[in-house]
Design an enzyme around this catalytic site. Structure first.
Site, mmCIF file in Angstrom:
data_model
loop_
_atom_site.group_PDB
_atom_site.id
_atom_site.type_symbol
_atom_site.label_atom_id
_atom_site.label_comp_id
_atom_site.label_asym_id
_atom_site.label_seq_id
_atom_site.Cartn_x
_atom_site.Cartn_y
_atom_site.Cartn_z
ATOM 1 N N ASP A 20 13.625 21.960 37.186
ATOM 2 C CA ASP A 20 14.424 21.143 36.269
ATOM 3 C C ASP A 20 14.485 21.848 34.920
ATOM 4 O OD1 ASP A 20 15.524 18.151 35.786
ATOM 5 O OD2 ASP A 20 14.463 18.852 33.999
ATOM 6 N N HIS A 62 23.153 15.137 29.328
ATOM 7 C CA HIS A 62 21.786 14.975 28.850
ATOM 8 C C HIS A 62 21.550 13.648 28.137
ATOM 9 C CE1 HIS A 62 18.211 17.779 27.707
ATOM 10 N NE2 HIS A 62 17.795 16.541 27.860
ATOM 11 N N TYR A 103 16.496 23.290 26.041
ATOM 12 C CA TYR A 103 15.084 23.662 26.083
ATOM 13 C C TYR A 103 14.859 25.071 25.551
ATOM 14 C CZ TYR A 103 14.675 19.663 29.338
ATOM 15 O OH TYR A 103 14.726 18.424 29.922
ATOM 16 N N LYS A 134 21.342 20.783 32.235
ATOM 17 C CA LYS A 134 21.906 19.639 31.513
ATOM 18 C C LYS A 134 22.860 20.076 30.407
ATOM 19 C CE LYS A 134 17.471 17.420 32.349
ATOM 20 N NZ LYS A 134 16.721 18.666 32.627
#
Length: 342
Positions: free
Chosen positions: A71, A134, A76, A101
């Site tokens: 994931d 997201h 990130y 996402k």
């Protein structure tokens, strides 16, 4: 003669039924977009807050030791390193489930296509298995967190559907939505959500919400499945309930199962039908988390766990964004408390 006419009528009826059934089936296929090579694995490796210097090894180690689900997310800021780990594992692409996402500032069509192309390139996977919106929040591109009032959730969903049609991703879904937000998408979707990723754990069980997703045929992916073990949460709402690893209820339950607290918490998430994606950079913990798949609970134990719900949400950036999130769920956004992260 009568017999011949009867056969002719029967043939016409049969053909008509076939046409009708095929039409209904085709419509259902379009509505659910089920081009599956298999369902999403119930245990994955999360990468939120994973250190850029450590995530590649964590991903490689996980994939080499039984995991088949990663994931990730563009925001990130470690997808390139995550991709290095995927490549180093040598596991065939078709045997790995990879989720990414769409970030809030990429909701417009041109930005969305560029964003998914970057995620695919950084991850080195050729395509995604699942791409999630997201948050149900759009930012004006290039202007920080200023809300884009001209781009609705439905507008973004239409853009997401095009990403499926262009073969960037096999499935699409949502993340951090309230029930009303999910319903708004369901009301208009041609390619409908495969999954919804949101915060849920023993301290924020949201069982009715989880059950509702099962009824509408949408998978639930539980992020932060180990509750307030995330360091980001400990100094915020996580401190209100105490660390779950020291919770007497969970330590005693773990002892009774000859397992760790992490294993029993994750096992509960799996047994209730959610997909769990604990983040770890430690080989020991990656191995340990996989052991959760061997733990089972009785009906009475599941009922006892249900009574431990504290309805405390750890992750809520609504205050900093100036928007109320989770309006119809437990512990909705307020503007007088701490906000969290991504």
């Amino acid at each position: 003669m009568a017999f011949g006419k009867a056969l002719a009528v029967a043939a016409i009826v049969a053909v008509t039924l076939v046409v009708l059934l095929r039409t209904e089936h085709d419509y259902a296929t379009i509505k659910s977009f089920s081009l599956r090579k298999g369902d999403i694995p119930q245990l994955g490796l999360g990468t939120w807050l994973s250190d850029r210097d450590e995530v590649a090894h964590a991903v490689e180690y996980a994939l080499d030791n039984g995991y088949d689900h990663i994931d990730a997310a563009l925001i990130y800021k470690n997808e390139d390193q995550t991709g290095k780990g995927i490549k180093a594992s040598g596991i065939d692409r078709s045997k790995i489930w990879v989720t990414s996402k769409l970030w809030n500032s990429d909701h417009r069509q041109d930005e969305a296509e560029a964003a998914i192309q970057k995620s695919i390139a950084d991850l080195g996977v050729g395509y995604l298995d699942l791409y999630l919106m997201h948050w149900p929040v759009a930012f004006v591109p290039g202007e920080g967190t200023r809300l884009d009032e001209g781009t609705s959730v439905v507008d973004t969903w239409r853009t997401m559907e095009d990403l499926v049609r262009k073969n960037y991703t096999r499935h699409i879904g949502v993340s951090n939505f309230a029930r009303a937000d999910v319903q708004a998408v369901l009301n208009v979707c041609e390619v409908c959500p495969y999954a919804h990723e949101f915060e849920t754990h023993p301290y924020l069980q949201q069982q009715n919400f989880v059950d509702w997703h099962r009824e509408i045929g949408v998978k639930v992916i539980a992020y932060s499945p180990l509750a307030n073990t995330n360091p980001t949460y400990r100094d915020k709402k996580g401190s209100l309930v105490g660390p779950i690893f020291k919770d007497p209820f969970w330590t005693e339950l773990a002892e009774s199962k000859n397992a760790t607290v992490a294993q029993v918490v994750l096992a509960w998430g799996v047994q209730r039908g959610t997909v769990v994606i604990p983040k770890s950079e430690s080989e020991k913990h990656i191995d340990e988390n996989r052991g959760a798949l061997e733990v089972e609970f009785s009906k009475e134990e599941m009922e006892a766990i249900a009574k431990r719900d504290k309805k405390v949400r750890m992750n809520d950036p609504g205050k900093s964004w100036g928007i109320k999130l989770f309006a119809d769920l437990d512990d909705p956004s307020g503007f007088d408390g701490d906000n969290a992260e991504l």
